[in-house]
Design an enzyme around this catalytic site. Structure first.
Site, PDB file in Angstrom:
ATOM      1  N   PRO A  28      15.578   2.037 -53.777  1.00  0.00           N
ATOM      2  CG  PRO A  28      14.221   0.838 -55.254  1.00  0.00           C
ATOM      3  CD  PRO A  28      15.573   0.835 -54.624  1.00  0.00           C
ATOM      4  CG  MET A  29      13.613   3.125 -49.127  1.00  0.00           C
ATOM      5  SD  MET A  29      14.306   3.582 -47.516  1.00  0.00           S
ATOM      6  CE  MET A  29      15.799   4.424 -47.990  1.00  0.00           C
ATOM      7  CD  GLN A  82      11.546  -0.184 -57.945  1.00  0.00           C
ATOM      8  OE1 GLN A  82      10.809   0.376 -57.145  1.00  0.00           O
ATOM      9  NE2 GLN A  82      12.279  -1.228 -57.618  1.00  0.00           N
ATOM     10  CB  CYS A 113       5.860  -3.337 -54.109  1.00  0.00           C
ATOM     11  SG  CYS A 113       4.666  -2.525 -53.039  1.00  0.00           S
ATOM     12  CE  LYS A 153      15.028  -3.048 -53.908  1.00  0.00           C
ATOM     13  NZ  LYS A 153      13.746  -3.178 -53.192  1.00  0.00           N
ATOM     14  CG  ASN A 214      17.798  -4.714 -50.622  1.00  0.00           C
ATOM     15  OD1 ASN A 214      16.598  -4.939 -50.740  1.00  0.00           O
ATOM     16  ND2 ASN A 214      18.247  -3.735 -49.871  1.00  0.00           N
ATOM     17  CG  ASP A 216      17.741  -7.815 -42.761  1.00  0.00           C
ATOM     18  OD1 ASP A 216      16.841  -6.960 -42.884  1.00  0.00           O
ATOM     19  OD2 ASP A 216      17.516  -9.026 -42.626  1.00  0.00           O
ATOM     20  NE  ARG A 239      14.413  -2.229 -43.574  1.00  0.00           N
ATOM     21  CZ  ARG A 239      14.165  -3.442 -43.126  1.00  0.00           C
ATOM     22  NH1 ARG A 239      13.197  -3.625 -42.252  1.00  0.00           N
ATOM     23  NH2 ARG A 239      14.851  -4.488 -43.556  1.00  0.00           N
TER      24      ARG A 239
HETATM   25  C1  LIG Z   1       9.902   3.331 -46.583  1.00  0.00           C
HETATM   26  C2  LIG Z   1      10.270   2.276 -47.586  1.00  0.00           C
HETATM   27  C3  LIG Z   1       9.848   2.411 -48.892  1.00  0.00           C
HETATM   28  C4  LIG Z   1      10.208   1.457 -49.852  1.00  0.00           C
HETATM   29  N1  LIG Z   1       9.850   1.659 -51.153  1.00  0.00           N
HETATM   30  C5  LIG Z   1      10.332   0.823 -52.128  1.00  0.00           C
HETATM   31  C6  LIG Z   1      10.132   1.089 -53.511  1.00  0.00           C
HETATM   32  O1  LIG Z   1       9.537   2.092 -53.906  1.00  0.00           O
HETATM   33  N2  LIG Z   1      10.631   0.186 -54.400  1.00  0.00           N
HETATM   34  C7  LIG Z   1      11.319  -0.941 -54.004  1.00  0.00           C
HETATM   35  O2  LIG Z   1      11.773  -1.710 -54.853  1.00  0.00           O
HETATM   36  N3  LIG Z   1      11.512  -1.200 -52.709  1.00  0.00           N
HETATM   37  C8  LIG Z   1      11.067  -0.349 -51.762  1.00  0.00           C
HETATM   38  N4  LIG Z   1      11.344  -0.588 -50.459  1.00  0.00           N
HETATM   39  C9  LIG Z   1      12.157  -1.785 -50.107  1.00  0.00           C
HETATM   40  C10 LIG Z   1      13.637  -1.431 -50.034  1.00  0.00           C
HETATM   41  O3  LIG Z   1      14.123  -0.935 -51.273  1.00  0.00           O
HETATM   42  C11 LIG Z   1      14.481  -2.648 -49.606  1.00  0.00           C
HETATM   43  O4  LIG Z   1      14.336  -3.658 -50.563  1.00  0.00           O
HETATM   44  C12 LIG Z   1      14.068  -3.204 -48.243  1.00  0.00           C
HETATM   45  O5  LIG Z   1      13.806  -2.170 -47.318  1.00  0.00           O
HETATM   46  C13 LIG Z   1      15.174  -4.110 -47.679  1.00  0.00           C
HETATM   47  O6  LIG Z   1      16.388  -3.400 -47.577  1.00  0.00           O
HETATM   48  P1  LIG Z   1      16.934  -2.804 -46.166  1.00  0.00           P
HETATM   49  O7  LIG Z   1      17.020  -3.949 -45.207  1.00  0.00           O
HETATM   50  O8  LIG Z   1      18.257  -2.188 -46.508  1.00  0.00           O
HETATM   51  O9  LIG Z   1      15.921  -1.814 -45.681  1.00  0.00           O
HETATM   52  C14 LIG Z   1      10.973   0.327 -49.477  1.00  0.00           C
HETATM   53  C15 LIG Z   1      11.370   0.181 -48.142  1.00  0.00           C
HETATM   54  C16 LIG Z   1      11.039   1.140 -47.212  1.00  0.00           C
HETATM   55  C17 LIG Z   1      11.517   0.965 -45.790  1.00  0.00           C
END
Ligand SMILES: Cc1cc2nc3c(=O)[nH]c(=O)nc-3n(C[C@H](O)[C@H](O)[C@H](O)COP(=O)(O)O)c2cc1C
Length: 336
Positions: A28-29, A82, A113, A153, A214, A216, A239
């Protein structure tokens, strides 16, 4: 089982009763994983996709914008919605409303968050301060929606002196949570430093339910390392998919021993058009223009002249401007 070197990946992954095609999930982002992004991620091979987090308060107040964030089409399934909130009654009620109206495949609760506006009231990773609160919120959702898997999460804790992820997982498994995603950074860490994957392994070794690793993962090699080092059942990518939805295909290919062909410049330019068209069909003009700019900034990288093209798109104001500029981009690089 999908086999790759010494990696044994569970190809018959189930979350609760939900059977999944593959163990590569889109995270989720907020502001990113809307309908268009999720459709593309599924087309590129993501096994599960998630909405961005939605406010349980917004849902119970019947806020249309909040419902829009949670809405999806069948082409996106399997999909998790979520939710986040600090009041167990409200979070439980919102989960029931979401299930009754939208019938998602999974409801996921956000305990990750790190944004102060969310955490200061005890929602998001703020709930990691008190595992009783986390458990109360989770139980309320489990009671309200027994029909589908409820997942969580989370981050690893508030700070490095209060790591609670393994203890939380043991408690959450006992009350009936179907799977847990761990982003092993602390709330204080925000996005600095590294995700401590050893905590994913520790969690995996402590419970029976599926654990989703999850943090990096930027490419297929990182994904293999995550499976290898942690023994996790699935991985989740945030990301690493920005401007690179091909990451899902690439990891799937690596897991199944197929040759992977990285996207060409033509593929990237065609993806700009595809993403724009999807946004156009679902968003008002102003939102569509802003989101298209954001995504094109990610897609248009790594070729001669890329930054000039990004600058040109940045000053567009209307759908027509973007359409015209995309046509020029197609001509410049002879894309069909
Ligand atoms: C722009 C952005 C928005 C995010 N929004 C959420 C969200 O709504 N809910 C959530 O559980 N995590 C959110 N995250 C966290 C990501 O889901 C993830 O846990 C975190 O970026 C680490 O994973 P990665 O290294 O693959 O980026 C967000 C991350 C980014 C970069």
């Amino acid at each position: 089982m999908l086999a790759q070197k010494n990696i044994e990946v569970n190809n018959n992954l189930k979350i609760g009763k939900l059977e999944l095609d593959n163990p590569i999930f889109l995270a989720p982002m907020a502001g990113v994983t809307d309908h268009s992004y999720r459709v593309i991620a599924r087309e590129m091979g993501a096994g599960v996709v998630y909405t961005e987090f939605v406010s349980s308060n917004g849902i119970i107040r019947e806020n249309q914008k909040t419902f829009d964030l949670a809405s999806f089409t069948d082409s996106e399934r399997p999909i998790g919605i979520q939710v986040f909130g600090d009041d167990h009654v409200v979070v439980g009620e919102s989960a029931k409303m979401l299930y009754d109206r939208l019938q998602p495949d999974i409801i996921d609760i956000n305990f990750g968050c790190p944004v102060p506006k969310v955490t200061k009231r005890g929602a998001g990773s703020g709930a990691l301060k008190d595992l009783d609160v986390m458990q109360e919120i989770t139980s309320a959702v489990l009671d309200a929606v027994p029909e589908i898997p409820i997942t969580v999460k989370m981050r690893s804790g508030i700070d490095k002196n209060s790591i609670v992820s393994t203890e939380a997982a043991i408690r959450l498994e006992k009350i009936g949570v179907s799977a847990i995603t761990l982003h092993p950074r602390t709330m204080k860490q925000q996005y600095t430093g590294f995700a401590d994957w050893s905590l994913i392994k520790e969690m995996k070794d402590s419970v029976q339910i599926p654990i989703i690793g999850n943090g990096d993962i930027q490419n297929a090699d990182d994904a293999m390392r995550m499976f290898n080092e942690t023994g996790c059942d699935a991985i989740m990518i945030a990301r690493g998919s920005l401007g690179n939805p091909w990451i899902f295909r690439s990891i799937k290919n690596k897991l199944t021993g197929k040759t992977d062909t990285p996207p060409t410049l033509s593929d990237r330019i065609q993806m700009c058009r595809r993403h724009f068209e999807l946004l156009k069909s679902h968003k008002y003009e102003k939102v569509c223009v802003n989101l298209t700019k954001k995504h094109l900034n990610w897609y248009l990288k790594g070729f001669a002249g890329a930054s000039d093209w990004r600058k040109k798109f940045m000053v567009t104001k209307t759908i027509e401007d973007i359409d015209k500029l995309l046509k020029e981009l197609f001509i410049e690089f002879s894309v069909k």
